[in-house]
Design a protein around this motif. Structure first.
Motif, mmCIF file in Angstrom:
data_model
loop_
_atom_site.group_PDB
_atom_site.id
_atom_site.type_symbol
_atom_site.label_atom_id
_atom_site.label_comp_id
_atom_site.label_asym_id
_atom_site.label_seq_id
_atom_site.Cartn_x
_atom_site.Cartn_y
_atom_site.Cartn_z
ATOM 1 N N ILE A 9 0.833 -1.198 0.000
ATOM 2 C CA ILE A 9 0.000 0.000 0.000
ATOM 3 C C ILE A 9 0.871 1.252 0.000
ATOM 4 O O ILE A 9 0.606 2.215 -0.736
ATOM 5 C CB ILE A 9 -0.979 -0.020 1.194
ATOM 6 C CG1 ILE A 9 -2.035 -1.096 0.987
ATOM 7 C CG2 ILE A 9 -1.635 1.348 1.390
ATOM 8 C CD1 ILE A 9 -2.919 -1.342 2.187
ATOM 9 N N LEU A 13 1.017 4.028 -2.844
ATOM 10 C CA LEU A 13 0.748 5.413 -2.476
ATOM 11 C C LEU A 13 1.873 6.338 -2.934
ATOM 12 O O LEU A 13 1.615 7.438 -3.437
ATOM 13 C CB LEU A 13 0.559 5.513 -0.960
ATOM 14 C CG LEU A 13 0.143 6.851 -0.382
ATOM 15 C CD1 LEU A 13 -1.240 7.223 -0.893
ATOM 16 C CD2 LEU A 13 0.145 6.790 1.134
ATOM 17 N N GLY A 17 1.328 9.090 -5.652
ATOM 18 C CA GLY A 17 1.633 10.452 -5.193
ATOM 19 C C GLY A 17 2.583 11.173 -6.127
ATOM 20 O O GLY A 17 2.378 12.358 -6.451
#
Length: 65
Positions: A9, A13, A17
């Motif tokens: 995760i 991310l 991002g």
């Protein structure tokens, strides 16, 4: 130490991002850089801790034999 799912995760991310920040042209923003750097450092720290724990566990198993 993070679980495998948490590590995946965090990696996702970080990738999302960076991608979104680049698209929105906010990658030069201080807050954005700080958040992405913290996520990256958490991932690297987890890799180092996990690797050292596995090495210690392996050494202990060899010592008991």
């Amino acid at each position: 130490m993070l679980t495998d799912k948490q590590s995946l995760i965090l990696c996702g991310l970080l990738g999302v991002g960076i991608f979104v920040s680049g698209i929105l042209d906010i990658l030069d923003n201080f807050i954005t850089k700080t958040v992405l750097t913290i996520i990256f450092l958490i991932i690297i720290t987890n890799l180092i801790v996990t690797k050292s724990l596995k090495k210690e566990k392996k050494e202990q198993e060899q010592g008991q034999d």
